[in-house]
Design a protein around this motif. Structure first.
Motif, PDB file in Angstrom:
ATOM      1  N   UNK A  29      -5.165  32.739  70.331  1.00 54.18           N
ATOM      2  CA  UNK A  29      -6.139  31.657  70.184  1.00 54.18           C
ATOM      3  C   UNK A  29      -5.085  30.262  69.678  1.00 54.18           C
ATOM      4  N   UNK A  30      -5.271  29.156  70.377  1.00 52.32           N
ATOM      5  CA  UNK A  30      -4.516  28.027  69.996  1.00 52.32           C
ATOM      6  C   UNK A  30      -5.521  26.799  69.363  1.00 52.32           C
ATOM      7  N   UNK A  31      -4.902  26.066  68.590  1.00 50.49           N
ATOM      8  CA  UNK A  31      -5.742  25.117  67.883  1.00 50.49           C
ATOM      9  C   UNK A  31      -6.593  24.174  68.832  1.00 50.49           C
ATOM     10  N   UNK A  32      -5.875  23.930  70.034  1.00 43.81           N
ATOM     11  CA  UNK A  32      -6.642  23.217  71.171  1.00 43.81           C
ATOM     12  C   UNK A  32      -7.932  23.920  71.647  1.00 43.81           C
ATOM     13  N   UNK A  33      -7.966  25.137  71.517  1.00 42.38           N
ATOM     14  CA  UNK A  33      -9.262  25.936  72.049  1.00 42.38           C
ATOM     15  C   UNK A  33     -10.348  26.061  71.013  1.00 42.38           C
ATOM     16  N   UNK A  34     -10.209  25.438  69.920  1.00 40.42           N
ATOM     17  CA  UNK A  34     -11.422  25.565  69.129  1.00 40.42           C
ATOM     18  C   UNK A  34     -11.694  24.110  68.836  1.00 40.42           C
ATOM     19  N   UNK A  35     -12.869  23.941  68.150  1.00 39.95           N
ATOM     20  CA  UNK A  35     -13.551  22.626  67.753  1.00 39.95           C
ATOM     21  C   UNK A  35     -12.653  21.947  66.748  1.00 39.95           C
ATOM     22  N   UNK A  36     -12.121  22.758  65.644  1.00 44.53           N
ATOM     23  CA  UNK A  36     -11.497  22.310  64.381  1.00 44.53           C
ATOM     24  C   UNK A  36     -10.342  23.434  64.260  1.00 44.53           C
ATOM     25  N   UNK A  37      -8.905  23.047  63.916  1.00 42.33           N
ATOM     26  CA  UNK A  37      -7.833  23.934  63.528  1.00 42.33           C
ATOM     27  C   UNK A  37      -7.965  24.119  62.293  1.00 42.33           C
ATOM     28  N   UNK A  38      -7.071  24.493  61.808  1.00 47.50           N
ATOM     29  CA  UNK A  38      -6.600  24.867  60.325  1.00 47.50           C
ATOM     30  C   UNK A  38      -6.979  23.660  59.395  1.00 47.50           C
ATOM     31  N   UNK A  39      -7.643  23.847  58.206  1.00 45.85           N
ATOM     32  CA  UNK A  39      -7.815  25.261  57.676  1.00 45.85           C
ATOM     33  C   UNK A  39      -9.260  25.865  57.998  1.00 45.85           C
ATOM     34  N   UNK A  40      -9.985  25.312  58.890  1.00 42.32           N
ATOM     35  CA  UNK A  40     -11.169  25.800  59.350  1.00 42.32           C
ATOM     36  C   UNK A  40     -10.901  27.208  59.786  1.00 42.32           C
ATOM     37  N   UNK A  41     -11.841  28.326  59.674  1.00 38.57           N
ATOM     38  CA  UNK A  41     -11.656  29.570  60.117  1.00 38.57           C
ATOM     39  C   UNK A  41     -11.847  29.821  61.589  1.00 38.57           C
ATOM     40  N   UNK A  42     -12.029  28.919  62.528  1.00 38.75           N
ATOM     41  CA  UNK A  42     -12.550  29.209  64.003  1.00 38.75           C
ATOM     42  C   UNK A  42     -11.394  29.779  64.568  1.00 38.75           C
ATOM     43  N   UNK A  43     -10.157  29.519  64.498  1.00 37.42           N
ATOM     44  CA  UNK A  43      -9.211  30.191  65.117  1.00 37.42           C
ATOM     45  C   UNK A  43      -9.056  31.673  64.895  1.00 37.42           C
ATOM     46  N   UNK A  44      -9.141  32.031  63.846  1.00 40.38           N
ATOM     47  CA  UNK A  44      -9.027  33.333  63.383  1.00 40.38           C
ATOM     48  C   UNK A  44     -10.260  34.128  63.772  1.00 40.38           C
ATOM     49  N   UNK A  45     -11.452  33.536  63.808  1.00 40.95           N
ATOM     50  CA  UNK A  45     -12.747  34.083  64.080  1.00 40.95           C
ATOM     51  C   UNK A  45     -12.767  34.255  65.609  1.00 40.95           C
ATOM     52  N   UNK A  55      -0.280  23.831  71.185  1.00 41.99           N
ATOM     53  CA  UNK A  55      -1.553  23.750  72.204  1.00 41.99           C
ATOM     54  C   UNK A  55      -1.273  24.943  73.233  1.00 41.99           C
ATOM     55  N   UNK A  56      -1.978  25.109  74.184  1.00 41.18           N
ATOM     56  CA  UNK A  56      -1.862  26.384  75.104  1.00 41.18           C
ATOM     57  C   UNK A  56      -0.545  26.146  75.780  1.00 41.18           C
TER      58      UNK A  56
END
Length: 280
Positions: A162-178, A140-141
């Motif tokens: 970017x932390x997992x809590x900053x995006x709608x879905x964490x890994x394995x979704x690509x949103x953090x890397x994006x 988390x942040x």
């Protein structure tokens, strides 16, 4: 009537690597990725549940409330939970455990976040090539703030995180890397390299369309601390290395290396592939 062409245009990126996006625990800090494991084990122990290291490591790379949820779903842990509490666990339990976990994890992070040996040299080498260095994490942040403070004391600051809590879905979704790409102002996923010590982190990078590099010795696949690893003889290390490499190769990573100390050579190879029009 307009004719529809029976092909799709696919842009081929032939420039060089622009960004390297690294996981934190087990990848750039915390050799063996022990900070989360010790915190998870202490958390469950406080509720009368004995979680093995293997059980605590199985969901590694996921956002931490999801990690707790997956641990509670393990039959052996759920059985102990019901014996201790007299009932099955609920989603309310997951959230309550997560709030209990926060201070325990932060304390563990502060005690176990030394940089992976060789990372400062690798980071300097990559930055001299104009490569931006991003980070992302299942932390988390609040957890990341503690980690970043320790990393800064050791001489490293990421260009973006970017932390997992900053995006709608964490890994394995690509949103953090994006999201890291956006912060670094890099448009091409093919110009990015995702580095991680967990299978779900590699899957994240693959889903983002990036080059992926798995670290096999410094992180979750090995699970030994630096002193534990250094105490082994060469033969013992080779047995563990072979097993860890095989495990991380199964993640689908484009490359598997010991640790981020080996990363500049991989980036050089990726640059050669990109120059030939080879895409991730």
């Amino acid at each position: 009537m307009h004719q529809v062409h029976p092909f799709q245009y696919k842009r081929v990126y032939s420039g060089s690597v622009k960004a390297v996006i690294c996981d934190w625990a087990g990848t750039t800090v915390d050799f063996g990725s022990v900070a989360p494991i010790r915190a998870f084990q202490a958390l469950f122990e406080s509720h009368g549940v004995s979680a093995s290291e293997a059980e605590a490591r199985e969901p590694m790379g996921t956002e931490k409330s999801e990690h707790i949820r997956r641990m509670l779903a393990m039959p052996a842990i759920q059985k102990q939970w019901q014996a201790s509490k007299g009932r099955a666990s609920t989603e309310e339990d997951v959230q309550a455990l997560y709030h209990e976990f926060l201070p325990m994890q932060i304390e563990s992070i502060r005690a176990n976040s030394a940089l992976i040996p060789g990372w400062l040299v690798s980071a300097q080498t990559l930055r001299e090539q104009g490569i931006k260095l991003g980070g992302n994490t299942g932390y988390s942040t609040e957890m990341y703030q503690a980690l970043a403070e320790v990393a800064r004391e050791y001489g490293y600051v990421a260009d973006a995180n970017v932390c997992a809590t900053e995006v709608s879905k964490g890994r394995p979704y690509p949103y953090m890397s994006q999201a890291v790409m956006e912060k670094l102002e890099v448009a091409e996923a093919q110009a990015c390299v995702k580095v991680d010590d967990t299978e779900t982190g590699i899957e994240e990078g693959l889903n983002a369309g990036m080059w992926t590099v798995a670290v096999a010795i410094s992180g979750n696949a090995n699970g030994l601390t630096q002193p534990e690893w250094d105490s082994l003889n060469e033969g013992q290390q080779q047995v563990i290395r072979k097993k860890s490499y095989q495990r991380m190769a199964m993640s689908g990573a484009h490359y598997v290396i010991d640790s981020v100390a080996d990363l500049p050579e991989v980036v050089a190879d990726i640059n050669e592939k990109l120059a030939k029009g080879i895409q991730p």
